[in-house]
Design a protein around this motif. Structure first.
Motif, PDB file in Angstrom:
ATOM      1  N   GLN A 173       5.916   0.895  -6.310  1.00 34.01           N
ATOM      2  CA  GLN A 173       4.952   0.689  -7.385  1.00 34.01           C
ATOM      3  C   GLN A 173       3.935   1.827  -7.366  1.00 34.01           C
ATOM      4  N   ALA A 174       3.422   2.134  -8.542  1.00 32.10           N
ATOM      5  CA  ALA A 174       2.343   3.111  -8.689  1.00 32.10           C
ATOM      6  C   ALA A 174       1.274   2.477  -9.563  1.00 32.10           C
ATOM      7  N   GLY A 175       0.044   2.789  -9.237  1.00 26.49           N
ATOM      8  CA  GLY A 175      -1.071   2.273 -10.008  1.00 26.49           C
ATOM      9  C   GLY A 175      -2.090   3.365 -10.246  1.00 26.49           C
ATOM     10  N   VAL A 176      -3.200   2.995 -10.818  1.00 23.57           N
ATOM     11  CA  VAL A 176      -4.262   3.939 -11.096  1.00 23.57           C
ATOM     12  C   VAL A 176      -4.773   4.555  -9.795  1.00 23.57           C
ATOM     13  N   LEU A 177      -4.828   3.744  -8.733  1.00 27.45           N
ATOM     14  CA  LEU A 177      -5.399   4.205  -7.467  1.00 27.45           C
ATOM     15  C   LEU A 177      -4.416   4.107  -6.302  1.00 27.45           C
ATOM     16  N   GLY A 178      -3.230   4.712  -6.442  1.00 26.77           N
ATOM     17  CA  GLY A 178      -2.328   4.779  -5.320  1.00 26.77           C
ATOM     18  C   GLY A 178      -0.876   4.526  -5.662  1.00 26.77           C
ATOM     19  N   PHE A 179      -0.043   4.520  -4.594  1.00 24.94           N
ATOM     20  CA  PHE A 179       1.371   4.185  -4.734  1.00 24.94           C
ATOM     21  C   PHE A 179       1.846   3.541  -3.442  1.00 24.94           C
ATOM     22  N   TRP A 180       2.852   2.644  -3.557  1.00 24.08           N
ATOM     23  CA  TRP A 180       3.245   1.786  -2.452  1.00 24.08           C
ATOM     24  C   TRP A 180       4.741   1.483  -2.489  1.00 24.08           C
ATOM     25  N   ALA A 181       5.310   1.238  -1.308  1.00 24.26           N
ATOM     26  CA  ALA A 181       6.654   0.677  -1.167  1.00 24.26           C
ATOM     27  C   ALA A 181       6.469  -0.752  -0.679  1.00 24.26           C
ATOM     28  N   HIS A 182       7.301  -1.680  -1.148  1.00 25.98           N
ATOM     29  CA  HIS A 182       7.099  -3.078  -0.790  1.00 25.98           C
ATOM     30  C   HIS A 182       8.419  -3.821  -0.617  1.00 25.98           C
ATOM     31  N   ASN A 183       8.314  -4.948   0.061  1.00 25.55           N
ATOM     32  CA  ASN A 183       9.406  -5.901   0.173  1.00 25.55           C
ATOM     33  C   ASN A 183       8.819  -7.291   0.014  1.00 25.55           C
ATOM     34  N   GLU A 184       9.487  -8.129  -0.768  1.00 26.62           N
ATOM     35  CA  GLU A 184       9.130  -9.544  -0.845  1.00 26.62           C
ATOM     36  C   GLU A 184      10.304 -10.343  -0.321  1.00 26.62           C
ATOM     37  N   SER A 185      10.063 -11.122   0.712  1.00 26.88           N
ATOM     38  CA  SER A 185      11.099 -11.951   1.310  1.00 26.88           C
ATOM     39  C   SER A 185      10.762 -13.417   1.104  1.00 26.88           C
ATOM     40  N   ASP A 227      10.107 -19.834   1.299  1.00 27.54           N
ATOM     41  CA  ASP A 227      10.415 -21.168   0.789  1.00 27.54           C
ATOM     42  C   ASP A 227      10.767 -21.009  -0.682  1.00 27.54           C
ATOM     43  N   LYS A 228      11.067 -22.088  -1.351  1.00 26.78           N
ATOM     44  CA  LYS A 228      11.508 -22.054  -2.736  1.00 26.78           C
ATOM     45  C   LYS A 228      10.574 -21.254  -3.651  1.00 26.78           C
ATOM     46  N   ASN A 229       9.277 -21.449  -3.517  1.00 32.23           N
ATOM     47  CA  ASN A 229       8.308 -20.774  -4.376  1.00 32.23           C
ATOM     48  C   ASN A 229       7.355 -19.862  -3.606  1.00 32.23           C
ATOM     49  N   ILE A 230       7.648 -19.597  -2.344  1.00 32.78           N
ATOM     50  CA  ILE A 230       6.751 -18.797  -1.510  1.00 32.78           C
ATOM     51  C   ILE A 230       7.497 -17.574  -0.985  1.00 32.78           C
ATOM     52  N   SER A 231       6.849 -16.423  -1.119  1.00 28.55           N
ATOM     53  CA  SER A 231       7.407 -15.191  -0.561  1.00 28.55           C
ATOM     54  C   SER A 231       6.356 -14.528   0.316  1.00 28.55           C
ATOM     55  N   LEU A 232       6.816 -13.654   1.188  1.00 25.29           N
ATOM     56  CA  LEU A 232       5.924 -12.835   1.998  1.00 25.29           C
ATOM     57  C   LEU A 232       6.125 -11.400   1.562  1.00 25.29           C
ATOM     58  N   ARG A 233       5.081 -10.833   1.007  1.00 25.02           N
ATOM     59  CA  ARG A 233       5.127  -9.433   0.564  1.00 25.02           C
ATOM     60  C   ARG A 233       4.570  -8.553   1.679  1.00 25.02           C
ATOM     61  N   THR A 234       5.348  -7.556   2.090  1.00 27.91           N
ATOM     62  CA  THR A 234       4.879  -6.539   3.018  1.00 27.91           C
ATOM     63  C   THR A 234       4.825  -5.240   2.231  1.00 27.91           C
ATOM     64  N   GLU A 235       3.800  -4.463   2.505  1.00 28.79           N
ATOM     65  CA  GLU A 235       3.573  -3.282   1.683  1.00 28.79           C
ATOM     66  C   GLU A 235       3.039  -2.141   2.541  1.00 28.79           C
ATOM     67  N   LEU A 236       3.528  -0.951   2.286  1.00 28.75           N
ATOM     68  CA  LEU A 236       3.077   0.260   2.956  1.00 28.75           C
ATOM     69  C   LEU A 236       2.856   1.306   1.879  1.00 28.75           C
ATOM     70  N   GLY A 237       1.680   1.922   1.884  1.00 29.09           N
ATOM     71  CA  GLY A 237       1.424   2.898   0.838  1.00 29.09           C
ATOM     72  C   GLY A 237       0.176   3.707   1.080  1.00 29.09           C
ATOM     73  N   LEU A 238      -0.262   4.365   0.030  1.00 33.46           N
ATOM     74  CA  LEU A 238      -1.482   5.158   0.051  1.00 33.46           C
ATOM     75  C   LEU A 238      -2.411   4.650  -1.036  1.00 33.46           C
ATOM     76  N   ASP A 239      -3.573   4.143  -0.616  1.00 38.11           N
ATOM     77  CA  ASP A 239      -4.618   3.750  -1.558  1.00 38.11           C
ATOM     78  C   ASP A 239      -5.424   4.991  -1.892  1.00 38.11           C
ATOM     79  N   ALA A 240      -5.792   5.147  -3.140  1.00 36.91           N
ATOM     80  CA  ALA A 240      -6.565   6.308  -3.571  1.00 36.91           C
ATOM     81  C   ALA A 240      -8.007   5.913  -3.820  1.00 36.91           C
ATOM     82  N   GLY A 241      -8.869   6.866  -3.648  1.00 37.25           N
ATOM     83  CA  GLY A 241     -10.277   6.679  -3.943  1.00 37.25           C
ATOM     84  C   GLY A 241     -10.830   7.918  -4.614  1.00 37.25           C
TER      85      GLY A 241
END
Length: 192
Positions: free
Chosen positions: A34-46, A49-63
């Protein structure tokens, strides 16, 4: 003949409704960028449960900040900081979206989350030399939406307010000040 047809339609609708309710769930695993106004990131959602995921994310936040360049005037500067996040997400409207015939692939839905974000002082990328940041950790409850279009393209909007703690011993401060942390994000991305 009419009774048999109505019975078959009723059985079909009940079976479809039952199948829909059982399969309105988050994806087993979703990888993406993903890319946004203030950075870019790689992620995984695992899926947890049926409606619950765990998102892990590694990236660079911009300022963006203003610096005084050699006392000759103000200079607008940009800095990129490493960011590591863990975020349990509860997708609360998947069944409703599926029942309405809306897309839920790649976890397209509304969610509430509790984001745990760590920004270490490992390195910074900036157009100003000798920049650094204090190690900090934030915990932010948030709300957001995620939508998928054209099969693998996504957009995500989210907002939350929480608490950020700085670790400043490396700079000679004994106190560890904290502050209100705000998470507003608008991102576009690609999922695999």
């Amino acid at each position: 003949m009419i009774k048999k047809t109505l019975l078959l339609i009723a059985i079909s609708l009940i079976t479809q409704h039952s199948w829909t309710q059982q399969n309105a769930a988050v994806e087993k695993s979703v990888y993406g960028f993903q890319a946004g106004v203030l950075g870019f990131w790689a992620h995984n959602e695992s899926r947890l449960d049926k409606n619950i995921s765990l998102r892990t994310e590694l990236g660079l936040d911009a300022g963006i900040f203003s610096s005084n360049a050699d006392f000759s005037g103000s200079k607008v500067s940009v800095i990129f900081i490493p960011s590591i996040s863990l975020e349990p997400r509860l997708y609360y409207n998947l069944r409703k979206r599926m029942d309405k015939g809306k897309n839920i692939s790649e976890n397209s839905g509304n969610f509430v989350a509790l984001k745990l974000n760590y920004r270490p002082d490992w390195f910074t990328l900036s157009n100003v030399g000798n920049t650094s940041v204090a190690d900090n950790i934030a915990i932010i409850p948030k709300w957001g939406i995620r939508r998928t279009f054209w099969n693998h393209l996504t957009y995500e909007l989210g907002a939350g307010v929480g608490y950020r703690k700085y670790y400043l011993k490396q700079y000679g401060y004994n106190e560890n000040p904290g502050e209100v942390a705000v998470d507003l994000h608008i991102r576009i991305g690609y999922t695999f």
